[in-house]
Design a protein around this motif. Sequence first.
Motif, PDB file in Angstrom:
ATOM      1  N   VAL A 144       0.887  -1.458   0.243  1.00 18.63           N
ATOM      2  CA  VAL A 144      -0.461  -0.104  -0.068  1.00 18.63           C
ATOM      3  C   VAL A 144       1.019   0.806  -0.064  1.00 18.63           C
ATOM      4  N   PRO A 145       0.617   2.174  -0.530  1.00 19.89           N
ATOM      5  CA  PRO A 145       1.039   3.550  -0.506  1.00 19.89           C
ATOM      6  C   PRO A 145       1.364   3.898   1.101  1.00 19.89           C
ATOM      7  N   GLY A 146       2.711   4.611   1.032  1.00 24.42           N
ATOM      8  CA  GLY A 146       3.732   4.398   2.633  1.00 24.42           C
ATOM      9  C   GLY A 146       4.562   3.513   2.375  1.00 24.42           C
ATOM     10  N   ASP A 147       4.482   2.039   2.038  1.00 27.40           N
ATOM     11  CA  ASP A 147       5.035   1.098   2.491  1.00 27.40           C
ATOM     12  C   ASP A 147       6.866   0.962   2.367  1.00 27.40           C
ATOM     13  N   GLU A 148       7.650   0.902   2.929  1.00 27.61           N
ATOM     14  CA  GLU A 148       8.930   0.715   3.075  1.00 27.61           C
ATOM     15  C   GLU A 148       9.330  -0.663   1.988  1.00 27.61           C
ATOM     16  N   LEU A 149       9.941  -0.584   0.457  1.00 35.14           N
ATOM     17  CA  LEU A 149      10.478  -2.466   0.506  1.00 35.14           C
ATOM     18  C   LEU A 149      12.162  -1.698  -0.341  1.00 35.14           C
ATOM     19  N   TRP A 150      12.666  -2.867  -0.249  1.00 37.61           N
ATOM     20  CA  TRP A 150      14.401  -3.240  -1.014  1.00 37.61           C
ATOM     21  C   TRP A 150      13.884  -3.802  -1.880  1.00 37.61           C
ATOM     22  N   VAL A 151      14.960  -3.190  -3.153  1.00 40.49           N
ATOM     23  CA  VAL A 151      15.026  -3.313  -4.361  1.00 40.49           C
ATOM     24  C   VAL A 151      16.457  -3.828  -5.094  1.00 40.49           C
TER      25      VAL A 151
END
Length: 651
Positions: A144-151
Amino acid sequence: MAGPLSPLVRATRSYPVVAATLAVGAVGGVLELAGAATAARVVLSVFALAIALRQSRGMVADLRAGTYGVDLLAILAVVSTVLVGEYWAALVVCLMLSGGEALEDYAAGRARRELSDLLARVPRVAHRVQPDGGSLDVPIDEVVPGDELWVRPGELVPVDGELLTVDAAFDESSLTGESLPVEHRRGDALMSGSVNGGEAIRVRATATAAQSQYQAIVELVKEAQASKAPFVRLADRVAVPFTLVALGIAAVAWAVSGEATRFAEVLVVATPCPLIIATPVAFMAGMSRAAKTGIIVKSGGTLEQLSRVRTVAFDKTGTLTHGAPVVAAVHPAPSWGAEEVLALAAAVEQYSAHPLAAAIVAAARERALPVPAARDPEEHTAHGVRATVDGRAVVVGKEGFVRSAAPGVAPAPLAPGQTGVYVGVDGAYAGAVALADEVRAETPATLAALHRSGVRSTLMLTGDAEPTARHIAAQIGIDDVRAGLLPQDKVDAVRAVTERPVMMVGDGVNDAPVLAVADIGVAMGAKGSTAASESADVVVMLDDLARTVRAVRIGRRTLRVAWQAIGLGVGLSVALMVVAAFGLLPAIVGAWLQEAVDLACILWALLASRPGKEERAAEVLPLTPAPLRVPAAGPGGGDRPGVPAGGRGRE
């Protein structure tokens, strides 16, 4: 034994009417050989009338839908031949009717899985950042918007987001067509589908997966495929006048002679087999010829559209150009030689996996320059590389990065579309290497040949900055340029074209929607994405833009031959109908002559497998083009997001 029979079983299941007609014919032949002619007549006649009844249902459905084809004449021909006792002729009509439909279905079939590559590449999992800095894999639909993700390196950005890492380089070619890596800094917006080209980065999601750019591309392709108009059979366009003429001649012959057999005799030679069979045979011959030249045309309708194309739109990167950076020029500083600068840059860059580094090393090797070994290479992601070469400290990379070690760095004279890699040696500025995406050698000749083949307008659609696009367009002679476009913009541009049909040529995932919505989509499939190939109507299997001209010429030749075959069949049939109307052509003789007409039409239609005079006289475009370097044309500016003005810097 199951293996050899399996193709026959598949064909029987696909075309049961053809198989049934052949089987009934075999039964009838056995009965006649056994002396049971009456039984043979009953079997063949009942079957032929059953086919006529089946065809009648289709005719009624077509009439309700507002379409008029050759069905009425076919039904009357079958019934008439049965009534006059020409049951073998009736069976032949049934075979040609069902066989023609099978051939047409085969020619128009698209044996491909739509969107398989797009769907396969859609990220399924995202790496959500945990409080301890680690990651937890979650289904992408849960982001969801606001989640922080590793790429991670080499992974696709799963959803649209904002870059939280200081800076990073991305491959956005599948979205915008931009061949060079694009720099982004903290706070920049990232599109889903971008490929992370450096170290692991952190991204803050700004949209859900369903609302992100990559999913939008998938939906655009689905929408475009669903909106395509069906192909109208070529034979149907002459079916109504041909039917009226046949019925008119038959009715007049009956009325004047007072013999009902005249009506049947006329219709025996008025069977619509030439109309039914000529078009699919010609189209299959044209498709076969195209395939032999490395062009896969997926339907007969596409060949007809190719014959009438008026506008051709091109993606730039990977289509008009090769889609990979090459060294365009070397700008040495005073007291330095161009070859020395290139060799030093290659010595340092040979340890980097960056696309620009690979291009520099390849250029040095092409020129047979000695590339010395480098010691202690130290790569600074998205900035450059430091190393020691023959005891000298060499730094290679972006202008600002090199200036920090060699204050005398001067801006290189870069042309639009070029990017500069700067070189510093022992604290002094040595020069810069200009790189660009090279134009295909065959591109200018291809555009000129398209105009000579009847195309009225050529159009470039690209995600590149306008100065870059116009610089390329000026070299190749294209008529119109639209730059800075995203996939939806390309779709809108093609839909707005007034000179139609419009043919779109592209090769990337970002081209899939516009290839699908164009009247004719042509994918450069040799090294392009599978999604583009599956969304297109034509796939060029060889890495040769000139094949697009050949596809247009094959389309024109095929349609011309198809019309000639139809004209031949109609003309001979009308002549035979006139003879039969005077009672000079018994039904059995007429049936055999009609089969001769059918054979003549088929043989003429097969001429589509051979080039015509116009094609043989046309010049042959280069099939294995030599490199065409993009020349430097003085300073220029670039407005691509995340790229410094002038296109300078290690991207």
